[in-house]
Design an enzyme around this catalytic site. Sequence first.
Site, short mmCIF file in Angstrom:
data_model
loop_
_atom_site.label_atom_id
_atom_site.label_comp_id
_atom_site.label_asym_id
_atom_site.label_seq_id
_atom_site.Cartn_x
_atom_site.Cartn_y
_atom_site.Cartn_z
N HIS A 126 6.23 3.35 -6.37
CA HIS A 126 6.33 4.30 -5.26
C HIS A 126 7.78 4.71 -5.01
O HIS A 126 8.09 5.88 -4.79
CB HIS A 126 5.83 3.65 -3.96
CG HIS A 126 4.38 3.31 -3.93
ND1 HIS A 126 3.93 2.02 -3.79
CD2 HIS A 126 3.28 4.09 -4.01
CE1 HIS A 126 2.61 2.02 -3.77
NE2 HIS A 126 2.18 3.25 -3.91
N ASP B 72 -2.54 6.88 -11.74
CA ASP B 72 -3.87 7.41 -11.37
C ASP B 72 -4.03 8.75 -12.08
O ASP B 72 -3.94 9.81 -11.45
CB ASP B 72 -3.96 7.57 -9.86
CG ASP B 72 -3.90 6.23 -9.14
OD1 ASP B 72 -4.85 5.46 -9.23
OD2 ASP B 72 -2.84 5.94 -8.53
O1 PAF Z 1 -2.82 7.35 -4.90
C1 PAF Z 1 -2.94 7.03 -3.70
O2 PAF Z 1 -2.24 6.17 -3.18
C2 PAF Z 1 -3.98 7.74 -2.86
O3 PAF Z 1 -5.13 8.01 -3.59
C3 PAF Z 1 -3.46 9.01 -2.17
C4 PAF Z 1 -3.05 10.08 -3.17
C5 PAF Z 1 -2.26 8.67 -1.29
C6 PAF Z 1 -4.54 9.61 -1.28
O4 PAF Z 1 -4.96 8.72 -0.30
#
Ligand code: PAF
Length: 306
Positions: free
Chosen positions: A37, A150
């Site tokens: 992140h 993802d």
């Molecule tokens: O990837 C994630 O953390 C979630 O799916 C997101 C994109 C924040 C949507 O809730």
Amino acid sequence: LKIIKNIKEMQATSEKIRTEGKKIVLVPTMGYLHNGHLSLIRQGKEHGDVANMSLFVNPTQFAPNEDFEKYPRNFEKDCFSAEKSGCDILFAPEASEMYPSDYASFINIGGITKKFEGAFRPNHFKGVATVVAKLFNATKPHFAIFGQKDYQQSLVVKRLAEDLNFDLTIIVAPTVREADGLAMSSRNVYLSPEERSKATILFTAMEEAIEAIQAGERRRKVINAIMHNHLRKLPEIKIDYASAADASNFDEPEEFVQGQLIVLLLAVYLGKTRLIDNALVSLPSAISSKPKSFIDGLEHIERQSD
Ligand code: PAF
């Protein structure tokens, strides 16, 4: 770090930033931040002036039998790490702010949402598309950055932005991995130490498939079987899917062809923890066959450990 919990205030703040001529980058997250992140914030800052990280554990993307309640949360620590990585605004609404009691609108995306994650988590992408659209409308970004971890979600979000004419650019950033290859994920915290040491099997399964592709294997079912056989070596693993597909539209041909970009997609349970991972592999075209450009997904990893 400015923390905003209210949608109207978020919209007014973004509007002001826009009138100052600054570019906003949204980094959507569900919190419990890890280096993956934080690298999105840093990369986001290369594209825009103001990094807005959203932190919202979105209930609509979890099925009733999934881990919404126990999803890891640590707001104080997240604020600290986000600020340290250069985040300017943290948008952290309550569920009642995002979904008031009379809430009734959801976004359904066809095509690519039906396979892989969508087949095992039927309403998942409806929840993701809905919340991402709401986050776009709340934060009014010029760019939104998502992790390749993802992979299917990143395609769904691109589809959403294009189909619903959101005036922004979607950026997909490479997966950040631990030193042994495990993709960073907030859910890795569920793994026991013993499971954690075995979790690298997702990475090694993809490495084995990539080696076979490099050696000339083009048959999709054989590539899938290589990953399945590798994963089956661990009795604690239950496979949801381990599949190769066309990276742009998830077509599953009998054989891949020169010039095609393949994605290897994995979702497995290790004990009670569900892990996903993916890698991109480009098949060189007939004219340019530079070996360097052959593997995308695993070559571009920025290996980091805490
Ligand atoms: O990837 C994630 O953390 C979630 O799916 C997101 C994109 C924040 C949507 O809730």
